[in-house]
Write a protein that holds these residues in place. Structure first.
Motif, mmCIF file in Angstrom:
data_model
loop_
_atom_site.group_PDB
_atom_site.id
_atom_site.type_symbol
_atom_site.label_atom_id
_atom_site.label_comp_id
_atom_site.label_asym_id
_atom_site.label_seq_id
_atom_site.Cartn_x
_atom_site.Cartn_y
_atom_site.Cartn_z
ATOM 1 N N PRO A 28 0.820 -1.213 0.000
ATOM 2 C CA PRO A 28 0.000 0.000 0.000
ATOM 3 C C PRO A 28 0.855 1.264 0.000
ATOM 4 O O PRO A 28 1.926 1.297 0.601
ATOM 5 N N MET A 29 0.363 2.271 -0.697
ATOM 6 C CA MET A 29 0.968 3.596 -0.674
ATOM 7 C C MET A 29 -0.155 4.615 -0.554
ATOM 8 O O MET A 29 -1.304 4.329 -0.910
ATOM 9 N N ARG A 30 0.196 5.805 -0.063
ATOM 10 C CA ARG A 30 -0.775 6.895 0.054
ATOM 11 C C ARG A 30 -0.135 8.193 -0.407
ATOM 12 O O ARG A 30 1.069 8.375 -0.302
ATOM 13 N N MET A 31 -0.992 9.083 -0.908
ATOM 14 C CA MET A 31 -0.553 10.398 -1.359
ATOM 15 C C MET A 31 -1.526 11.444 -0.834
ATOM 16 O O MET A 31 -2.737 11.242 -0.866
ATOM 17 N N MET A 32 -0.992 12.546 -0.342
ATOM 18 C CA MET A 32 -1.803 13.681 0.072
ATOM 19 C C MET A 32 -1.767 14.700 -1.054
ATOM 20 O O MET A 32 -0.697 15.017 -1.568
ATOM 21 N N SER A 33 -2.953 15.189 -1.459
ATOM 22 C CA SER A 33 -2.996 16.137 -2.565
ATOM 23 C C SER A 33 -3.912 17.306 -2.230
ATOM 24 O O SER A 33 -4.992 17.122 -1.669
ATOM 25 N N LEU A 34 -3.468 18.484 -2.586
ATOM 26 C CA LEU A 34 -4.291 19.684 -2.427
ATOM 27 C C LEU A 34 -4.881 20.112 -3.759
ATOM 28 O O LEU A 34 -5.677 21.026 -3.803
ATOM 29 N N GLU A 35 -4.488 19.444 -4.839
ATOM 30 C CA GLU A 35 -4.891 19.887 -6.169
ATOM 31 C C GLU A 35 -5.380 18.731 -7.032
ATOM 32 O O GLU A 35 -5.115 18.703 -8.225
ATOM 33 N N LEU A 36 -6.090 17.790 -6.468
ATOM 34 C CA LEU A 36 -6.580 16.671 -7.270
ATOM 35 C C LEU A 36 -7.655 17.195 -8.208
ATOM 36 O O LEU A 36 -8.604 17.843 -7.799
#
Length: 132
Positions: A28-36
Motif C-alpha cells: 500500500p501507498m498513500r498520497m496527500m494532494s491539495l490539487e486533485l
C-alpha cells in the motif's frame, strides 16, 4: 525522479484536500494532494513520482510513526561521495534511488543485498502520469 507503477484503490476528499490510496507491487501507498483535478478514480493505473532526496531508509523498523509509505526494498548498489550516498533500491520491477548522507549510510552499515524499508511521506508523492 523515481517512478513507481501503481493502481488507485481509493480516494477520500474533504474540501480541497484528498488522500489517495494505491497498490504498488502489492504494497500500500498513500498520497496527500491539495490539487486533485477530479479526473482520477479507483482502478486507474498511474505512475507515481518521488524525489530521491525524499526517500529515507531504515534497516530495523520498530514502533509507530506518521510516515504512510513503507516499501520493502533490496539494496542493489551504493555510490558513496564525500558527503552523500546514492542507494539504488529494487522495489518490485522498479529501481528506485535514495540519496542520504554518507554518515547515515555508514551508521546503517548498508551493503548490497540488504533488505531495507524505504520511508516516504504522503506529501512527497505525486502523480506523474495517469494511464488510461
Amino acid at each position: 525522479m523515481n517512478k513507481i507503477s501503481a493502481s488507485v484503490t481509493s480516494i477520500e476528499s474533504v474540501d480541497s484536500v484528498s488522500i489517495v490510496s494505491f497498490d504498488a507491487a502489492g504494497q500500500p501507498m498513500r498520497m496527500m494532494s491539495l490539487e486533485l483535478d477530479g479526473m482520477l478514480a479507483a482502478g486507474d493505473s498511474v505512475t507515481l513520482g518521488v524525489k530521491a532526496s525524499s526517500i529515507a531508509l531504515a534497516k530495523v523498523l520498530e514502533g509507530e510513526f506518521s510516515i504512510s509509505n513503507r516499501l520493502e526494498c533490496a539494496v542493489e548498489s551504493l555510490t558513496e561521495g564525500q558527503l552523500l550516498c546514492s542507494v539504488k533500491l529494487r522495489f518490485g520491477k522498479a529501481l528506485l534511488e535514495s540519496v542520504i548522507t554518507r554518515e547515515s549510510a555508514e551508521r546503517l552499515h548498508l551493503q548490497v543485498g540488504d533488505t531495507v524499508t524505504a520511508l516516504i511521506k504522503a506529501s512527497d508523492v505525486s502523480i506523474l502520469e495517469t494511464i488510461r
